[in-house]
Design a protein around this motif. Sequence first.
Motif, PDB file in Angstrom:
ATOM      1  N   ALA A   1       0.826  -1.213   0.000  1.00  8.80           N
ATOM      2  CA  ALA A   1       0.000   0.000   0.000  1.00  8.80           C
ATOM      3  C   ALA A   1       0.856   1.258   0.000  1.00  8.80           C
ATOM      4  O   ALA A   1       0.455   2.291  -0.546  1.00  8.80           O
ATOM      5  N   SER A   2       2.048   1.182   0.590  1.00  7.50           N
ATOM      6  CA  SER A   2       2.907   2.364   0.681  1.00  7.50           C
ATOM      7  C   SER A   2       3.620   2.683  -0.624  1.00  7.50           C
ATOM      8  O   SER A   2       4.028   3.825  -0.845  1.00  7.50           O
ATOM      9  N   TYR A   3       3.781   1.688  -1.508  1.00  7.91           N
ATOM     10  CA  TYR A   3       4.636   1.880  -2.680  1.00  7.91           C
ATOM     11  C   TYR A   3       4.136   2.994  -3.602  1.00  7.91           C
ATOM     12  O   TYR A   3       4.931   3.755  -4.165  1.00  7.91           O
ATOM     13  N   ARG A   4       2.823   3.080  -3.794  1.00  5.90           N
ATOM     14  CA  ARG A   4       2.297   4.096  -4.714  1.00  5.90           C
ATOM     15  C   ARG A   4       2.633   5.495  -4.217  1.00  5.90           C
ATOM     16  O   ARG A   4       2.859   6.416  -5.030  1.00  5.90           O
ATOM     17  N   TYR A   5       2.683   5.689  -2.900  1.00  8.24           N
ATOM     18  CA  TYR A   5       3.002   6.996  -2.329  1.00  8.24           C
ATOM     19  C   TYR A   5       4.513   7.236  -2.306  1.00  8.24           C
ATOM     20  O   TYR A   5       4.977   8.352  -2.557  1.00  8.24           O
ATOM     21  N   LEU A   6       5.275   6.194  -2.000  1.00  7.26           N
ATOM     22  CA  LEU A   6       6.726   6.333  -1.978  1.00  7.26           C
ATOM     23  C   LEU A   6       7.262   6.636  -3.378  1.00  7.26           C
ATOM     24  O   LEU A   6       8.226   7.401  -3.522  1.00  7.26           O
ATOM     25  N   ARG A   7       6.660   6.051  -4.412  1.00  5.65           N
ATOM     26  CA  ARG A   7       7.079   6.375  -5.778  1.00  5.65           C
ATOM     27  C   ARG A   7       6.947   7.875  -6.031  1.00  5.65           C
ATOM     28  O   ARG A   7       7.853   8.515  -6.581  1.00  5.65           O
ATOM     29  N   LYS A   8       5.805   8.428  -5.661  1.00  6.53           N
ATOM     30  CA  LYS A   8       5.571   9.857  -5.904  1.00  6.53           C
ATOM     31  C   LYS A   8       6.565  10.723  -5.140  1.00  6.53           C
ATOM     32  O   LYS A   8       7.022  11.761  -5.655  1.00  6.53           O
ATOM     33  N   MET A   9       6.899  10.317  -3.930  1.00 12.61           N
ATOM     34  CA  MET A   9       7.854  11.092  -3.152  1.00 12.61           C
ATOM     35  C   MET A   9       9.265  10.978  -3.737  1.00 12.61           C
ATOM     36  O   MET A   9      10.016  11.956  -3.777  1.00 12.61           O
ATOM     37  N   LEU A  10       9.634   9.789  -4.199  1.00 13.25           N
ATOM     38  CA  LEU A  10      10.945   9.608  -4.813  1.00 13.25           C
ATOM     39  C   LEU A  10      11.078  10.434  -6.090  1.00 13.25           C
ATOM     40  O   LEU A  10      12.132  11.016  -6.367  1.00 13.25           O
TER      41      LEU A  10
END
Length: 400
Positions: A294-303
Amino acid sequence: MFLPSIVIALILLIIVWFYFDFTLGRKKHRTSFSKRETPILFGNFDIFPHGEELFADYFHELKMAVSHIHILFYIVRDDEFSQQFFDILKAKAKQGVEVRLLVDRIGSHKMKNPVINGLRNAGVQFAFSNRIRLPFLFYSSQVRNHRKISIIDGKIGYLGGFNIGKEYIGHDPKLSPWRDYHLKITGESVPYLQREFLIDWNEYATDHVIVNSRYAPEQPKGTVPHQFVPTEAGFLEEKYYNLILNAKKSVIIGTPYFIPTKKLLHELIRAAKRGIKITIVVPFITDHMLVQEASYRYLRKMLVEGAQVFQFKNGFYHAKSIIIDDELCDIGTANFDKRSVFLNKEINCYFYDPAFVNRFMDIVHKDILDSKPLELDDLNKPNLLRSIKEGIAGAISYFL
């Protein structure tokens, strides 16, 4: 054809019921909770990142109690370590110390009647918080009391991320060592922490108590300015939003579950675009199904926006913290996720003392050194199973 039609109709009926139950339950919850926070207070603090050290200190202070022990945990297991905890509480109650233990109904579901009866027979006053209740059965099943508060004799307080169970002292091979942040508090703010416990106790215990001076003896001031902020029903989003909005140089977020709300993600992206250095520390391993995906979609945007993401590899990272500009920090019970924002009852401690923040930064920097950077390429590599999990996690991220 008749039977499949009935099944489909029942499924649709259940979905409609869930929707209205949740929507109306949340509306009632928001109108019933009055936003509150303490004034700026002064106290002294110890920080415990390791369970063994925390519970050695905690159990010692419990054994030294002479007046009362008030405890709220989200999770209390029924294992060998928990038994040590129960034995201390029962021994103190038999000595005439008032002992109140409040635990979340679902988080502590492994506490069975024999254990509870044993506590009560010894004189421990026990209650479950946040029981599933009519008329909003589904909504009330999702609203959890995630706070972890202990007050001893009105003079010593504890607050943070640890619960009671063997995994918290490193006895679960998969999650060992367990990394968390827990505070030991003395000073003038302890009676305020006491008050928050009693608010929760009075809501669910059968024997209502009256807050009076015997629970809150006057305390000398400490040296560290801080405030407690209890939240529920969505009010944490506003607090986190303002922290990020007012950042001038840097934001460091430590959380086991990075599943931000749309509003918080948008503000983090805006902060990154205006040159704020964003650092996020999350676990490398997970303790719950789908939370990492669930966190990956948000971490991608932050990266993509230039944020640094670190995955903690020296055990399981369960710590909850935010540091703003090396001048303000938040340590408490709330994760940086939708569940903590919208569904859980939480309580955080906000520190306004640069010396204390620098002291805490040393701990956070150690955790970053024990982590590996997460790169955008790592998340963009084709992986069918991960993609399926991400899709499922995205659909239910509100409840993870």
